[in-house]
Design an enzyme around this catalytic site. Sequence first.
Site, PDB file in Angstrom:
ATOM      1  N   ALA A 124      19.765 -42.958 105.442  1.00  0.00           N
ATOM      2  CA  ALA A 124      20.479 -42.967 104.159  1.00  0.00           C
ATOM      3  C   ALA A 124      21.458 -41.809 104.069  1.00  0.00           C
ATOM      4  O   ALA A 124      21.091 -40.690 103.713  1.00  0.00           O
ATOM      5  CB  ALA A 124      19.481 -42.917 102.998  1.00  0.00           C
ATOM      6  N   ILE A 157      22.338 -49.287 102.628  1.00  0.00           N
ATOM      7  CA  ILE A 157      21.306 -48.796 103.536  1.00  0.00           C
ATOM      8  C   ILE A 157      20.639 -49.975 104.250  1.00  0.00           C
ATOM      9  O   ILE A 157      19.950 -50.791 103.620  1.00  0.00           O
ATOM     10  CB  ILE A 157      20.253 -47.950 102.794  1.00  0.00           C
ATOM     11  CG1 ILE A 157      20.943 -46.858 101.957  1.00  0.00           C
ATOM     12  CG2 ILE A 157      19.260 -47.372 103.779  1.00  0.00           C
ATOM     13  CD1 ILE A 157      21.874 -45.959 102.745  1.00  0.00           C
ATOM     14  N   GLU A 363      28.823 -47.595 110.213  1.00  0.00           N
ATOM     15  CA  GLU A 363      28.612 -46.463 111.133  1.00  0.00           C
ATOM     16  C   GLU A 363      29.936 -45.865 111.626  1.00  0.00           C
ATOM     17  O   GLU A 363      30.077 -45.481 112.782  1.00  0.00           O
ATOM     18  CB  GLU A 363      27.699 -46.871 112.294  1.00  0.00           C
ATOM     19  CG  GLU A 363      26.284 -47.161 111.803  1.00  0.00           C
ATOM     20  CD  GLU A 363      25.272 -47.303 112.915  1.00  0.00           C
ATOM     21  OE1 GLU A 363      25.429 -46.651 113.964  1.00  0.00           O
ATOM     22  OE2 GLU A 363      24.300 -48.062 112.724  1.00  0.00           O
TER      23      GLU A 363
END
Length: 384
Positions: A124, A157, A363
């Site tokens: 997270a 998340i 990412e």
Amino acid sequence: MFYQLTNEQLMIQSMVREFARKEIAPTAMERDETKAFPAENFEKMGELGLMGMMVPPEFNGEGANTVSYVLALSEIAYACASTAVVMSVHNSIVCESINKYGNQEQKEQYLPLLTSVEAIGAFALTEPHAGSDPVAQTTTAVRDGNSYILNGNKCFITSGSNAGIVIVTAKTDDSARHRGISAFIIRKDNPGLKVGHIENKMGLRASDTTDLILENCRVPVEDRLGEEGEGFMIAMTGLDCGRIGIAAQSIGVAQAALDAAVQYAKKREQFGQKISKFQGLRWIIADIATEIEAAKQLAFSAAAMKDRGEPFTVPASMAKLFASEMVNRVTAKALQIHGGYGFIKDYTIERLYRDARVFTIYEGTSEIQRIVISSSVLNDKRLK
């Protein structure tokens, strides 16, 4: 010169390929429809050692190298990208971060839980107003005796509602910017950690993506990962490995798209012959195969550099950038080869096309990867 795989790596690839196509692929389309979390997949993958591949054997891991991990993750992604993204975050970021930055007690306590899949791992970092800019996060961690009290909201998340262990970043010193961010290991049963909104996504629909809400979440000092102020470094190091994981996922999905397109082209007839006989289509197939191979070589190179203990931030960004952009081009071309049938949910390519879209975003977006790469090329000291 192509990267030469060892016999052990080829055996791992073969084993995971057989497992993924027999056990995971047949129900991937159903999970995409129902959004059912593939818990049974992870139980089986845990038994095969796929949920702690790079964790040392002393902590119940397989001790495999990163190249082997890329091969395994690509095969899982070929069968089901939703399953693969959970495997990637769990291995690449959560297990890797605890193994690299955790103390002995933390490793002994948490790694066996992760490798045995008693707990799925989540990471997270992202917040509603802090995505590509982690320093802008507003979640705080205030020291209170032998604990920290965390408050804030995290979003996007992966595995947020199914994770048993979450690594959370929070500011312990707002004035220190990135050096004021710390990392914490939080258990799912912590009463201050709550699951918020669950996203209804375009793709990867069997992988839950949620908000996490921290309300006076009390975390013992012994569950701080690393020292105070090391959270940013821990997150960035984890994302370096995670980006190799995204490249591996991209390769798997792209290969599935190519195989689906080839199978369709060999059966579909137009103008009195199989469409696979048309030169224009054959050239598209050649370009797709070449792009997939190029992505593999970038991923193997970054993985091998990591295994050798060399700096791999830039190679990981290159692999992630090229592979994630590649899979979007490939799935679009493969869908086009299917014609109108590619737009129908009865065909696998429709799901692959949707699943691939997020790979250039999560990412670290493609734009962030270009910043990392260009800064290295131009030796931009401002970003060092």
